[in-house]
Design an enzyme around this catalytic site. Structure first.
Site, mmCIF file in Angstrom:
data_model
loop_
_atom_site.group_PDB
_atom_site.id
_atom_site.type_symbol
_atom_site.label_atom_id
_atom_site.label_comp_id
_atom_site.label_asym_id
_atom_site.label_seq_id
_atom_site.Cartn_x
_atom_site.Cartn_y
_atom_site.Cartn_z
ATOM 1 N NE ARG A 174 51.366 41.054 41.890
ATOM 2 C CZ ARG A 174 50.510 41.394 40.941
ATOM 3 N NH1 ARG A 174 50.414 40.653 39.849
ATOM 4 N NH2 ARG A 174 49.749 42.454 41.068
ATOM 5 C CD GLU A 226 48.605 34.506 37.608
ATOM 6 O OE1 GLU A 226 47.737 35.389 37.355
ATOM 7 O OE2 GLU A 226 49.139 34.413 38.718
ATOM 8 C CG HIS A 232 46.063 36.090 40.458
ATOM 9 N ND1 HIS A 232 47.124 36.545 39.712
ATOM 10 C CD2 HIS A 232 45.929 36.985 41.474
ATOM 11 C CE1 HIS A 232 47.603 37.662 40.242
ATOM 12 N NE2 HIS A 232 46.892 37.946 41.319
#
Length: 343
Positions: free
Chosen positions: A255, A284, A303
């Site tokens: 994370r 993001e 991601h």
């Protein structure tokens, strides 16, 4: 009487996978309706009070009319949705944590929220190992140079090459479903594996438990695998990066909130770190103009560490098991708000 089920899939966890998995787990009379959310073609984001959601409250409210069960990955379970959908009793989120669900409001409305822990553990562990290898061998940079017509012999200089995994000391922060798999992979490759995780009690003989300060002092490669909590948010900052040995490598496929990215860029710019590789970020998508896009020796992926066909199928299968338990009136295996089950 049939039970109405909404499959609110997306372009990764497909509605087809959700429907097939639920039908395979139960022989109940089910009536399915479907809603396709735009993720990952469109990035997820905050919807009302919940994070990492896709779609809108209005379209979910409309699709949920009369539904008792919803299986999804990204649909936003907000207080407004719950108030507008009194028939809803089960909301399944096919991901490792139901961050797109307001658990407090769900409990108030008697809605059980299930999730799918471990769905992407193997995929994320494999991606982490790939990122470690990419960083220590500078695979993305040399690939890009060759594509640009450059044969860079200077990469072979002693000062430019990185370490081997075999014989290196690798520190893992977190030893859950992903971290434990990464530890086994690294151990098989001949690395010395250190682990900092106050909740890990059995490291299976593949790793050595150590305090964080000792891990940082010894680790030539640091890989993050902790969950985000108030205690772990920002846990690797400038001081922690400075404590790593000169020429260390940092990898984060967990994370973005675990790591201070400005401090990471500083450590790379100064040459204290040999390289870094990250799949997750504080914002993001990564915004244009971010230092992350220009800092040297930093490998980035968008991601997608958990992105595999098996992950999507695992997510649907794990969730379908709890749908079947709900329909049979049995306790759920993966319930995020278990206090609702006793009502």
């Amino acid at each position: 009487m049939s039970v109405r089920v909404l499959a609110a899939g997306d372009h990764f966890v497909l509605n087809r996978l959700l429907v097939e998995a639920v039908r395979a787990e139960t022989s109940a009379d089910l009536e399915f309706t479907e809603l396709t959310l735009p993720w990952p073609v469109e990035p997820f984001g905050r919807v009302a009070e919940v994070d990492e959601a896709s779609g809108t409250e209005d379209e979910l409210i409309e699709a949920l009319r009369g539904a008792e069960v919803c299986v999804t990955q990204m649909a936003p379970l907000t207080r407004r949705v719950l108030e507008a959908c009194p028939d809803l009793a089960f909301f399944g989120v096919s991901r490792g944590g139901p961050v797109n669900a307001n658990l407090e409001a769900a409990t108030e409305h008697g809605v059980a929220v299930a999730f799918a822990p471990g769905r992407n553990a193997a995929a994320t562990a494999e991606h982490t190992l790939g990122m470690i290898m990419a960083a220590v061998r500078r695979i993305p940079q040399t690939h890009a140079d060759l594509h640009a017509g450059l044969w860079r012999g200077d990469y072979y200089r002693y000062e430019a090459v990185g370490p081997e995994i075999e014989g290196s000391t690798v520190g893992l922060v977190g030893y859950g479903a992903v971290g434990s798999r990464v530890a086994r992979m690294l151990h098989a490759l001949g690395a010395r594996v250190l682990v900092h995780d106050p909740y890990a009690t059995d490291l299976g003989g593949v790793a050595e438990p150590v305090p964080l300060d000792e891990l940082l002092a010894r680790a030539q490669i640091l890989s993050l695998h902790a969950r985000v909590t108030p205690e772990t948010t920002g846990m690797i900052g400038a001081a922690e990066l400075a404590a790593l040995p000169e020429g260390a490598v940092v990898v984060n496929c967990a994370r973005g909130a675990l790591l201070d990215y400005d401090a990471l860029c500083d450590a790379l710019d100064k040459g204290h770190l040999y390289a870094a590789a990250c799949d997750v970020f504080p914002e993001e998508p990564v915004p244009a103009g971010s230092r992350l896009l220009t800092t040297p020796n930093l490998t980035l992926t968008p991601h997608l560490a958990g992105a595999s066909k098996q992950t999507a199928r695992n997510a649907a299968r794990i969730l379908a098991g709890d749908v079947a338990r709900h329909l049979r009136g049995e306790p759920l295996l993966h319930c995020a708000n278990p206090e609702v089950l006793g009502r």
